[in-house]
Structure formats: structure tokens, C-alpha cells
Design an enzyme around this catalytic site. Structure first.
Site, mmCIF file in Angstrom:
data_model
loop_
_atom_site.group_PDB
_atom_site.id
_atom_site.type_symbol
_atom_site.label_atom_id
_atom_site.label_comp_id
_atom_site.label_asym_id
_atom_site.label_seq_id
_atom_site.Cartn_x
_atom_site.Cartn_y
_atom_site.Cartn_z
ATOM 1 N N GLU A 78 103.304 50.650 2.551
ATOM 2 C CA GLU A 78 101.881 50.817 2.998
ATOM 3 C C GLU A 78 101.557 49.772 2.420
ATOM 4 O OE1 GLU A 78 100.328 53.772 5.360
ATOM 5 O OE2 GLU A 78 102.030 54.759 5.735
ATOM 6 N N SER A 106 92.800 61.516 -3.230
ATOM 7 C CA SER A 106 92.796 60.147 -3.548
ATOM 8 C C SER A 106 94.954 60.859 -3.462
ATOM 9 C CB SER A 106 91.777 60.220 -5.170
ATOM 10 O OG SER A 106 92.422 59.261 -5.327
ATOM 11 N N LYS A 145 97.979 48.947 0.525
ATOM 12 C CA LYS A 145 97.611 49.080 -0.310
ATOM 13 C C LYS A 145 95.999 48.945 0.360
ATOM 14 C CE LYS A 145 94.687 52.467 -3.884
ATOM 15 N NZ LYS A 145 93.675 51.368 -3.614
ATOM 16 N N ARG A 161 85.361 59.627 3.560
ATOM 17 C CA ARG A 161 85.913 60.424 2.383
ATOM 18 C C ARG A 161 85.492 62.006 2.034
ATOM 19 N NH1 ARG A 161 89.579 58.054 -1.819
ATOM 20 N NH2 ARG A 161 88.716 59.399 -3.661
HETATM 21 P P1 NAD Z 1 92.901 54.570 -5.013
HETATM 22 O O1 NAD Z 1 92.002 53.976 -4.202
HETATM 23 O O2 NAD Z 1 93.693 54.585 -6.477
HETATM 24 O O3 NAD Z 1 93.943 55.232 -3.653
HETATM 25 C C1 NAD Z 1 93.510 56.181 -2.752
HETATM 26 C C2 NAD Z 1 93.205 55.929 -1.735
HETATM 27 O O4 NAD Z 1 93.785 54.816 -1.142
HETATM 28 C C3 NAD Z 1 92.876 56.618 -0.360
HETATM 29 O O5 NAD Z 1 91.674 56.410 -0.119
HETATM 30 C C4 NAD Z 1 92.807 55.144 0.933
HETATM 31 O O6 NAD Z 1 91.149 54.967 0.284
HETATM 32 C C5 NAD Z 1 93.253 54.254 0.376
HETATM 33 N N1 NAD Z 1 94.504 53.364 0.345
HETATM 34 C C6 NAD Z 1 94.201 52.331 1.043
HETATM 35 N N2 NAD Z 1 95.691 51.717 2.165
HETATM 36 C C7 NAD Z 1 96.040 53.438 2.329
HETATM 37 C C8 NAD Z 1 97.668 53.757 3.169
HETATM 38 N N3 NAD Z 1 98.211 52.796 3.200
HETATM 39 N N4 NAD Z 1 98.164 55.108 2.695
HETATM 40 C C9 NAD Z 1 97.050 56.044 2.046
HETATM 41 N N5 NAD Z 1 95.914 55.562 1.857
HETATM 42 C C10 NAD Z 1 95.328 54.107 1.714
HETATM 43 O O7 NAD Z 1 91.725 55.783 -5.177
HETATM 44 P P2 NAD Z 1 89.882 56.719 -4.711
HETATM 45 O O8 NAD Z 1 90.029 57.705 -5.980
HETATM 46 O O9 NAD Z 1 89.857 55.617 -3.864
HETATM 47 O O10 NAD Z 1 89.250 54.919 -6.335
HETATM 48 C C11 NAD Z 1 89.802 55.445 -7.043
HETATM 49 C C12 NAD Z 1 89.683 53.961 -7.794
HETATM 50 O O11 NAD Z 1 88.604 53.563 -7.344
HETATM 51 C C13 NAD Z 1 90.343 53.770 -9.121
HETATM 52 O O12 NAD Z 1 91.543 52.894 -9.553
HETATM 53 C C14 NAD Z 1 89.161 52.504 -9.710
HETATM 54 O O13 NAD Z 1 89.712 51.192 -9.655
HETATM 55 C C15 NAD Z 1 88.068 52.658 -8.867
HETATM 56 N N6 NAD Z 1 86.765 52.795 -9.304
HETATM 57 C C16 NAD Z 1 86.169 51.921 -10.183
HETATM 58 C C17 NAD Z 1 84.916 52.231 -10.650
HETATM 59 C C18 NAD Z 1 84.711 50.714 -11.640
HETATM 60 O O14 NAD Z 1 83.230 51.188 -12.300
HETATM 61 N N7 NAD Z 1 84.716 49.586 -10.773
HETATM 62 C C19 NAD Z 1 85.130 53.231 -10.550
HETATM 63 C C20 NAD Z 1 85.115 54.217 -10.612
HETATM 64 C C21 NAD Z 1 86.343 53.880 -9.683
#
Ligand code: NAD
Length: 337
Positions: free
Chosen positions: A117, A85, A119, A140
Site C-alpha cells: 500500500e 508505529s 504510505k 494514535r
Molecule cells: P512512520 O511515519 O514511519 O510510520 C508509521 C505510520 O505510517 C502509521 O502510524 C500510519 O500513520 C502511517 N501509514 C500511512 N499509510 C499507511 C498504511 N497504508 N498502512 C499503515 N500505516 C500507514 O512512523 P511514525 O511513528 O508515525 O513517525 C515517525 C516518523 O516521524 C519518522 O520517520 C520521522 O521522520 C518523523 N519525525 C520527524 C521529526 C522531525 O523533527 N522532523 C521528529 C519526530 C518524528
């Protein structure tokens, strides 16, 4: 160091249990029970308490986990480079502190560039090409091991089945984000509503749920898209291949991928700030959802020098936008400590 009071212990247990429930609903059921901003806030609170009182950390704490749960319905595949992540920064001060941290690890670095970039709010996937042919697509997963979903991935029209190159590298891995454009997300939910099925909470969960469908025909009907953002070529010693993130994005475009055009090469914190502010309002006009910007160190040698923590690359960070609506549900479980 003062030891934790019973109230603090109780708060930590409560946070852990709420976050575990939310994570299960989010990753396994693709059906979140709280807003992301609330989840992030609670997670941060737990992390802070655990830093203050390390004796309260348990191996099952959500902060000790690297990524998502895996489904048993798909074959597991180990990523040869972890697909972790990203660390989060929720404002520019936190971003500045991150910069100071990596600069302490590489103090001799005087000049550097960042690639900014958008997100994209979707699901990360890893694609393997051998001699130019797509041979495998993997989610992933937990960052170390993912699920093999090649048949589903082949339905995504913006993913080339064969690279556009007369002399493709022997083995290439391309990573990026599979996502549902907002319009498609709404169409799917309308269809679900018409048949009385439960709706997807947001485009991100819809994308993740769609990728893990067992029937590729259903995946095909839902028009997933894919933006490529990472390139790994096994033959890295060959200097004619990209040596920076910026060159990689251009290379990816050249070999047939859709690369998000809204990227910027930045030389300073001010440049990053400008990019971040620029997209804060404009992102609402994009046909897909974004929840922040990702800032990556451009130079691969410096990336290699910084490496990874247990959970994140040290050379990239997600700079998130503030949540749109107030996190109301957090109030329900707040305890004064
Ligand atoms: P994240 O979404 O904070 O960031 C990592 C992800 O960003 C990467 O794995 C990739 O998928 C993505 N990404 C998008 N554009 C990208 C780019 N240009 N370059 C690189 N990566 C890019 O982390 P995560 O581990 O995927 O998810 C955690 C998030 O999930 C938390 O911030 C949380 O808000 C959410 N979440 C929410 C709940 C809920 O109950 N609402 C529960 C668990 C997790």
C-alpha cells in the site's frame, strides 16, 4: 565487548538531546525543526550506537519511546489493540533482512503474500462503530493510549457516520490515515500567511495539528480526507468476515470507506520491488503526499503468529523513499567518533 569511549558517550548524549528537541517540536508543537530524513538518520545512528553499547541506553532515550506525546486537552482512551508505529526499511536490502527475520519466526511458512500500500503522509486514527454507528474517533497517541477527537473526526466527509450495511457487525474498529491533500494544505498556508500566522511545515503536521484543534468549526473548514487501511471485527471467529488484509480492504470499501486504489497483492520480493520503483516517480503526481510504501503480510493467521514487538507489528514494514533534498542540517551536529 569494548566499552564506549568518552567521545561515543558524548555523541550519544548529543543525539538524544537533539532528537528529544525535534520530537517535541514535531509531535507537541506540530512545528518541526528538522527534515524527516535528518531525524531518521540521527535516530538510526543513536539506535546503532545503543545496540553496540547497551550500557548507554537510558529510559528517557527517544528509542525507548513507543509513540507521540499526548495532549492534556483531550480525554485519553486506551486502544484495545495497540496502534503502534511501523518498522522502517530504507532500501530493499533492509527489506530482505526483515523478510528473513520473520521467516525465522515462522519457518514452516512456505507460501505467503504481501499487500503493498502507499504510505500516506498523514496522521493515524482509530474509529469505533457500534451496530453500524460511528461512536468514537481516537488519535494514535503513544500507541497504547490516544486522544478522543470524535467531534473533529465527524467533519471528515469521507468517514461514514453509519456503515453501509444492513447487518453490520456489532463492533468494528477501522484504522486509517487522515491527511490533507496538497492543494488544501497550500490553501490553508496561504490563508495563514495572509493573517500573519505561522505556517504549517508540511501536510502531515498540518493534518495532525488540525485533528487536535479544539474548535471543530476550524477542522470543518480544512478539508481533511481519510483513507481506511485496517479493519478489526471483534467477532473474528465468524469466517464470513475477512481473513486477510486484501479482503479487509475490499470489505472496507464495500461498507462505505475510501480505500486507496493504488494497492497491489504481491507474491515475491521482485513484485514488491517493482511496486516500490513504480511509485517512486509517480507519487509526485498524486494529489497527496506519500513517503514510502507499507508492506503487510496478507494472511491474518500468519500475522497473529508473528505478533508485535514492543513498538511494531512484526508482520508489516514501511519501505521508505530516499529524501528529496540533502539533509544539510545533520552536518551541524556531527561529531567524529
Ligand atoms: P512512520 O511515519 O514511519 O510510520 C508509521 C505510520 O505510517 C502509521 O502510524 C500510519 O500513520 C502511517 N501509514 C500511512 N499509510 C499507511 C498504511 N497504508 N498502512 C499503515 N500505516 C500507514 O512512523 P511514525 O511513528 O508515525 O513517525 C515517525 C516518523 O516521524 C519518522 O520517520 C520521522 O521522520 C518523523 N519525525 C520527524 C521529526 C522531525 O523533527 N522532523 C521528529 C519526530 C518524528
Amino acid at each position: 565487548m569494548a566499552s564506549a569511549t568518552p567521545e561515543i558517550q558524548q555523541r550519544v548524549e548529543q543525539l538524544r538531546s537533539e532528537l528529544q528537541k525535534a520530537s517535541y517540536a514535531y509531535y507537541v508543537l506540530d512545528n518541526p525543526i528538522m527534515e524527516d530524513a535528518v531525524y531518521d538518520q540521527l535516530y538510526r545512528e543513536l539506535e546503532n550506537l545503543e545496540t553496540q553499547y547497551p550500557e548507554l541506553i537510558t529510559p528517557d532515550s527517544p528509542t525507548q519511546r513507543v509513540g507521540d506525546k499526548l495532549s492534556e486537552q483531550f480525554t485519553s482512551v486506551k486502544h484495545h489493540i495497540p496502534l503502534y508505529s511501523l518498522e522502517n526499511a530504507f532500501n530493499l536490502e533492509e527489506f530482505t533482512r526483515w523478510q528473513e527475520r520473520w521467516q525465522r519466526i515462522a519457518p514452516e511458512t512456505k507460501q505467503f503474500e504481501y499487500v503493498c500500500e502507499l504510505k500516506i503522509d498523514g496522521s493515524a486514527i482509530a474509529l469505533t462503530y457500534e451496530n453500524g454507528l460511528l461512536v468514537r474517533g481516537v488519535t494514535r497517541g503513544d500507541g497504547v493510549v490516544g486522544e478522543e477527537i470524535t467531534q473533529n473526526i465527524k467533519t471528515i466527509r469521507s468517514i461514514p457516520l453509519r456503515l453501509q450495511s444492513d447487518h453490520p457487525p456489532a463492533r468494528v474498529e477501522v484504522r486509517g490515515e487522515a491527511f490533507l491533500p496538497v492543494e488544501e494544505f497550500e490553501r490553508i498556508n496561504q490563508e495563514k500567511a495572509a493573517t500573519g500566522e505561522s505556517l504549517f511545515a508540511n501536510p502531515r503536521n498540518a493534518a495532525a495539528g488540525t485533528l487536535r484543534q479544539l474548535d471543530p468549526k476550524i477542522v470543518d473548514r480544512r478539508r481533511l480526507q481519510f483513507f481506511a487501511y485496517t479493519l478489526y471485527i471483534v467477532d473474528t471467529e465468524n469466517q464470513s468476515y475477512p481473513q486477510t488484509q486484501w479482503e479487509s480492504l475490499e470489505f472496507l470499501q464495500k461498507i462505505g470507506f475510501l480505500v486507496n486504489p493504488n494497492r497491489k497483492l504481491c507474491q515475491s520480493l521482485e513484485d514488491v520491488e517493482q511496486y516500490y520503483q513504480h511509485w517512486d516517480t509517480r507519487r509526485r503526481n498524486l494529489p497527496y503526499m506519500t513517503d514510502g510504501v507499507v508492506v503487510k503480510i496478507n494472511d491474518y493467521d500468519l500475522q497473529k503468529q508473528l505478533g508485535f514487538t514492543q513498538k511494531f507489528p512484526r508482520w508489516a514494514i514501511a519501505l521508505k523513499y530516499a529524501a528529496e533534498e540533502a539533509p544539510t542540517r545533520v552536518k551541524n551536529i556531527t561529531v567524529n567518533v
